[in-house]
Design a protein around this motif. Structure first.
Motif, short mmCIF file in Angstrom:
data_model
loop_
_atom_site.label_atom_id
_atom_site.label_comp_id
_atom_site.label_asym_id
_atom_site.label_seq_id
_atom_site.Cartn_x
_atom_site.Cartn_y
_atom_site.Cartn_z
N HIS A 1 0.79 -1.11 0.08
CA HIS A 1 -0.07 -0.06 -0.04
C HIS A 1 0.84 1.13 0.00
O HIS A 1 1.15 1.71 1.04
CB HIS A 1 -0.77 -0.04 1.40
N ILE B 1 -7.46 -2.60 1.28
CA ILE B 1 -6.57 -1.74 2.00
C ILE B 1 -6.93 -0.96 3.32
O ILE B 1 -8.17 -0.79 3.29
CB ILE B 1 -6.24 -0.44 1.05
N ASP C 1 1.53 3.43 2.90
CA ASP C 1 0.68 4.31 2.52
C ASP C 1 1.34 5.27 1.88
O ASP C 1 1.39 5.28 0.37
CB ASP C 1 -0.12 4.78 3.84
N HIS D 1 1.25 4.86 -1.84
CA HIS D 1 0.81 6.13 -2.77
C HIS D 1 2.24 6.73 -3.35
O HIS D 1 2.51 7.76 -2.62
CB HIS D 1 -0.09 7.10 -2.09
N HIS E 1 -9.38 0.97 -1.26
CA HIS E 1 -9.58 1.26 0.19
C HIS E 1 -10.91 0.71 0.78
O HIS E 1 -11.98 0.90 0.15
CB HIS E 1 -9.60 2.69 0.36
ZN ZN Z 1 -4.33 4.64 0.47
#
Ligand code: ZN
Length: 456
Positions: free
Chosen positions: A65, A260, A312, A67, A224
Motif C-alpha cells: 500500500h 486496504i 501508505d 501512494h 480502500h
Molecule cells: Zn491509501
C-alpha cells in the motif's frame, strides 16, 4: 551465474531456516541454490563470485500500500483527519498535477524504497491521466517491481451490464499496453473505488464487469476498504450491511482482491473475507498518524486472512520505510492489547515478505529466498552501532534496523543498489529536481505546512 558468498540467509522457507556461512546462487533472474558456501562453491566452480562480506540476506520487502505519487507533498498532510485530508490535499493534487511531476514523485519514492530494502510495491490509485510511459521508464531505470492500480470509475451512462463492459474493456485495453512492461517489472491492476461517503453511488454491474475482466486478465483489484469509522458506518446506514457483506454482494471480494486498511472489520467480516480469499494491506504508521483505527491483526490472522504490510504514503506516513512499518505493526498490537507478544517480530517479517507476495498473487515466485524464485534479495549489514550485538537476528531486523542497514539490493537478479546507493539513476540529480519542483507544486495547490514555530 553469480554466487554470493559469506552470508547469513534468512530464507523465509517453510521451516524459516536461517543459514550461516551460506551462499546464494543466481542464474539470470532466478535463485538456483541456497545452501552452505562450502557446498555451493564446489558445486558451482565457474560462477562469478560476490563477497557477501558477512551480511544478512533477506527477501526483498513488499510494500502493498504505497501512494508513490505523494513524495513531493511530504509533510503537508500532518494533523489532518481523513476527510479534509482527501478533499483538501489528495484530490486537488490528483486533479491538477502535471504528469511529469507524477513521474518525478514516483522516482523519488522508488529510490527511497530500494534504498530501504523494498523491491516491490502496490500503488493503488494511479490516475488515468498519469504518464504511463514515464512511469514504466522510471520503473525499469530504477529496477523495482511496480504494481500500478489504475483508477477505474463507472462511465457516465446507467449501470447496465452493457455499459459497464464497454467502460471496463476500454480501461483494460489501456492497461494491456503497460502490463508486463520494463521486462516484467510493471504489472497493471484495477484500482477500484467503492462508496465511502454520502453522495457516492453504487454500481453493481460495473463492479461485476471489473471482477470478470480482472479474472480474464489474471490481474488484481485493489481498493480502500472499511478504512475509517465513518465509511464503515456509511455503508451500514445506507445499505444495511457491513462493508465486507457489501463487497461480497458486489463482486468485490476474491483471491485476487487486496483490501486496504480494513481497520473496522468485525468478526463476521473477518469470516467473510477469509472465505473469499481476499487479502488485507495493513499500514500501521499511517493508521496511527491519522487516527484512522486499529486493524485487529492477530484476530484477522487467526481468522485465516492473509495480512501484508504497506506504508501508505508520504502525506500520511511520511515515509516509505518498511522496517519502520514492521516494528510499528508489532508495537501497535502489543500496546492496544497490553500484551508484549500480541504481534511478534517473526510475524511482522512474514507480513513484509511472504504475506506480501501472497497478497500480490506471486507467492510462488516472490517472498522467500528459495531455488526457483526471483532473485529479489536484500543484503543487510547489521554491523552498525544500532544493530550490534546480534543475539536474535529477526529481532534486530524488525526492532533495531532501518534503511541505513541496507547495503545491496538485487531485483530479478540485477543489482540495483550497491553500498546504499541506487545504481539506475543519479541520486543527486533526482533530489535536486524533486526539491525544486516540490516547492512549485506546493505553491500551485496553495498548501502550507502545519508549522507553529517560531512561536510569536
Ligand atoms: Zn491509501
Amino acid at each position: 551465474m553469480l554466487l554470493i558468498d559469506d552470508l547469513t540467509v534468512v530464507t523465509m522457507d517453510e521451516r524459516r531456516r536461517i543459514l550461516t556461512a551460506a551462499a546464494i546462487v543466481i542464474d539470470g533472474q532466478r535463485i538456483v541454490a541456497v545452501d552452505s558456501g562450502d557446498k555451493l562453491r564446489e558445486q558451482y566452480p565457474h560462477a562469478d563470485l560476490l563477497d557477501g562480506n558477512g551480511m544478512v540476506a533477506i527477501p526483498g520487502l513488499i510494500d502493498t500500500h504505497a501512494h508513490t505519487d505523494q513524495t513531493l507533498l511530504r509533510g503537508l498532510g500532518d494533523q489532518m483527519h481523513w476527510m479534509p485530508f482527501l478533499d483538501d490535499v489528495v484530490e486537488p493534487y490528483l486533479a491538477n498535477r502535471d504528469p511529469a511531476d507524477g513521474v518525478l514523485a514516483n522516482q523519488l519514492a522508488m529510490l527511497e524504497m530500494l534504498r530501504g530494502g523494498t523491491t516491490c510495491f502496490v500503488s493503488p490509485n494511479v490516475d488515468p491521466r498519469d504518464d504511463y510511459a514515464g512511469l514504466t521508464e522510471a520503473t525499469g531505470q530504477l529496477g523495482i517491481r511496480a504494481i500500478l492500480g489504475r483508477f477505474i470509475t463507472p462511465g457516465d451512462g446507467p449501470d447496465t451490464s452493457r455499459n459497464a463492459k464497454t467502460t471496463v474493456a476500454d480501461t483494460a485495453a489501456k492497461m494491456r499496453d503497460w502490463h508486463g512492461a520494463a521486462d516484467g517489472l510493471v504489472s497493471m491492476w484495477f484500482g477500484l473505488m467503492v462508496p465511502r461517503v454520502a453522495g457516492d453511488a453504487e454500481h453493481p454491474a460495473f463492479y461485476e464487469a471489473v471482477a470478470d475482466e480482472a479474472a480474464r486478465m489474471d490481474v488484481g483489484i485493489v481498493y480502500h476498504f472499511c478504512s475509517e469509522f465513518e465509511d464503515a458506518v456509511h455503508i451500514q446506514n445506507t445499505y444495511g450491511v457491513r462493508p465486507a457483506e457489501w463487497s461480497r454482494d458486489n463482486f468485490a471480494l476474491g483471491p485476487n482482491v487486496l483490501l486496504i486498511n480494513a481497520c473496522w472489520v468485525t468478526p463476521l467480516e473477518i469470516e467473510i473475507i477469509a472465505e473469499s480469499g481476499s487479502h488485507i494491506a495493513h499500514s500501521p504508521v499511517a493508521n496511527m498518524k491519522m487516527a484512522t483505527g486499529v486493524l485487529p491483526v492477530p484476530d484477522v490472522l487467526a481468522g485465516g486472512v492473509n495480512v501484508s504490510l504497506g506504508t501508505d504514503g508520504a502525506l500520511n506516513n511520511n515515509s516509505y520505510d518498511m522496517f519502520a512499518e514492521m516494528k510499528t505493526a508489532c508495537l501497535l498490537q502489543n500496546s492496544v492489547r497490553r500484551n508484549s507478544c500480541a504481534l511478534t517480530a517473526q510475524t511482522a517479517l512474514e507480513m513484509a515478505t511472504l504475506h506480501g507476495a501472497r497478497a500480490v498473487g506471486r507467492e510462488h515466485e516472490l517472498g522467500s529466498l528459495q531455488p526457483g524464485k526471483y532473485a529479489d534479495i536484500v543484503l543487510v549489514d547489521l554491523r552498525h552501532s544500532h544493530t550490534i550485538p546480534v543475539h536474535d537476528i529477526v529481532s534486530n531486523l524488525v526492532f533495531a534496523s532501518n534503511g541505513s542497514n541496507v547495503h545491496t539490493v538485487f531485483v530479478a537478479g540485477k543489482k540495483v543498489v550497491e553500498a546504499g546507493q541506487a545504481l539506475g539513476i543519479s541520486e543527486a540529480d533526482l533530489l535536486v529536481r524533486a526539491e525544486s519542483r516540490a516547492e512549485q507544486v506546493r505553491a500551485d495547490l496553495g498548501l502550507t505546512a502545519v508549522n507553529t514555530w517560531p512561536v510569536s
